[in-house]
Write a protein that holds these residues in place. Structure first.
Motif, PDB file in Angstrom:
ATOM      1  N   ASN A   1       0.960  -1.103  -0.148  1.00 18.67           N
ATOM      2  CA  ASN A   1       0.156   0.138  -0.049  1.00 18.67           C
ATOM      3  C   ASN A   1       1.105   1.362   0.050  1.00 18.67           C
ATOM      4  N   LYS A   2       2.039   0.988   0.730  1.00 16.13           N
ATOM      5  CA  LYS A   2       2.770   2.403   0.825  1.00 16.13           C
ATOM      6  C   LYS A   2       3.748   2.436  -0.625  1.00 16.13           C
ATOM      7  N   ALA A   3       4.200   1.359  -1.146  1.00 13.88           N
ATOM      8  CA  ALA A   3       4.903   1.362  -2.227  1.00 13.88           C
ATOM      9  C   ALA A   3       4.414   1.817  -3.566  1.00 13.88           C
ATOM     10  N   GLY A   4       3.135   1.098  -3.762  1.00 15.22           N
ATOM     11  CA  GLY A   4       2.424   1.539  -5.214  1.00 15.22           C
ATOM     12  C   GLY A   4       2.975   0.625  -5.964  1.00 15.22           C
ATOM     13  N   GLU A   5       3.232   1.050  -7.038  1.00 14.37           N
ATOM     14  CA  GLU A   5       3.656   0.400  -8.353  1.00 14.37           C
ATOM     15  C   GLU A   5       5.066   0.098  -8.298  1.00 14.37           C
ATOM     16  N   LYS A   6       5.830   0.822  -7.450  1.00 12.82           N
ATOM     17  CA  LYS A   6       7.088   0.407  -7.440  1.00 12.82           C
ATOM     18  C   LYS A   6       7.877  -0.722  -6.722  1.00 12.82           C
ATOM     19  N   LEU A   7       6.791  -1.634  -6.112  1.00 11.32           N
ATOM     20  CA  LEU A   7       7.092  -2.962  -5.510  1.00 11.32           C
ATOM     21  C   LEU A   7       6.121  -4.001  -5.680  1.00 11.32           C
ATOM     22  N   THR A   8       6.524  -5.001  -6.013  1.00  8.02           N
ATOM     23  CA  THR A   8       5.529  -6.166  -6.567  1.00  8.02           C
ATOM     24  C   THR A   8       5.481  -7.027  -5.262  1.00  8.02           C
TER      25      THR A   8
ATOM     26  N   LYS B   1      18.600   4.644   0.145  1.00  6.97           N
ATOM     27  CA  LYS B   1      18.401   5.023  -1.562  1.00  6.97           C
ATOM     28  C   LYS B   1      17.479   3.668  -1.909  1.00  6.97           C
ATOM     29  N   GLU B   2      17.999   2.539  -1.287  1.00 10.14           N
ATOM     30  CA  GLU B   2      17.076   1.220  -1.736  1.00 10.14           C
ATOM     31  C   GLU B   2      15.760   1.288  -1.168  1.00 10.14           C
ATOM     32  N   ALA B   3      15.324   1.992  -0.153  1.00 11.44           N
ATOM     33  CA  ALA B   3      14.108   2.025   0.351  1.00 11.44           C
ATOM     34  C   ALA B   3      13.403   3.009  -0.622  1.00 11.44           C
ATOM     35  N   LEU B   4      14.057   4.232  -1.114  1.00  6.35           N
ATOM     36  CA  LEU B   4      13.271   4.973  -2.032  1.00  6.35           C
ATOM     37  C   LEU B   4      12.928   4.388  -3.517  1.00  6.35           C
TER      38      LEU B   4
END
Length: 246
Positions: free
Chosen positions: A150-157, A174-177
């Motif tokens: 929910n936090k990451a949206g499309e950046k994380l599968t 940087k990795e978390a970003l």
């Protein structure tokens, strides 16, 4: 020595009553033994006492703790009417990274980290009980997966976050970003990570720089205590010899 925040603190900003600062600087526990511990019920109580605030600055430096307490706190943050900005001051590990993910905005420092892993248990029992516990842990992990996605949206599968959790991953700012678990990065912070030797032993892939920071911090504390003791001893001798004791 770097000034230390209380493990647990929630207060309104002095010159702006519609804004509040919240600090989680220790473990998330299921029972509040003292004022420094953070539980879901203590968090809710203090949150209500803040009153009608529009902005919450949530500062986190925590090694994690009880999963259910952390999930409850994360949901409180997510559903609160105020805009919540979470600052990872040094470390948001384990369930504290789930708390951070519940915020509207996450800010990390260049040298701060998040650690994400699967929940674990120290349960003792027979084979049947262990199989049930494994199923329960999988179900608990799913609740964290949902919060991260929910936090990451499309950046994380879902596949990627499960891999991250399986591997006990220590994410740099940087990795978390890149994964959508952080929205902005600030310059390096001087606050040391809050993690105990006991928790170091439980985690498998603790970065060496964090271990060194903890050792340096402990050495500094010991040196300061030694100096205090020496000053106290010198004062006692002074009173005894020149003033006649106390």
């Amino acid at each position: 020595m770097t000034s230390r925040k209380k493990f647990w603190e929630m207060k309104q900003v002095a010159d702006n009553k519609s804004e509040a600062d919240v600090y989680i600087y220790g473990e998330i526990v299921s029972y509040k033994w003292d004022d420094e511990d953070t539980t879901a019920s203590s968090f809710l109580k203090d949150l209500k006492e803040l009153g009608d605030v529009n902005l919450i600055n949530l500062h986190v430096n925590s090694p994690g703790g009880n999963v259910f307490e952390g999930i409850a706190i994360s949901n409180m943050i997510k559903t609160h009417k105020a805009y919540v900005v979470a600052y990872v001051d040094a470390l948001a590990a384990s369930i504290s990274s789930v708390i951070v993910a519940g915020a509207d905005k996450v800010i990390m420092y260049e040298n701060s980290m998040q650690m994400i892993h699967n929940p674990w248990s120290g349960k003792v029992g027979n084979a049947k009980e262990f199989r049930k516990m494994a199923d329960n842990l999988d179900a608990i992990a799913e609740s964290s997966v949902i919060t991260y996605l929910n936090k990451a949206g499309e950046k994380l599968t879902e596949e990627k976050i499960k891999q991250i959790m399986d591997e006990e991953t220590w994410l740099s700012a940087k990795e978390a970003l890149n994964f959508g678990l952080c929205d902005e990065i600030y310059e390096s912070n001087q606050i040391a990570a809050s993690i105990s030797d006991e928790l170091f032993e439980k985690y498998q892939h603790v970065p060496e720089n964090l271990k060194q920071e903890e050792k340096n911090d402990e050495y500094q504390i010991k040196e300061e205590r030694k100096q205090i003791a020496e000053r106290a001893k010198a004062s006692a001798i002074f009173y005894e010899n020149y003033i006649g004791g106390m």
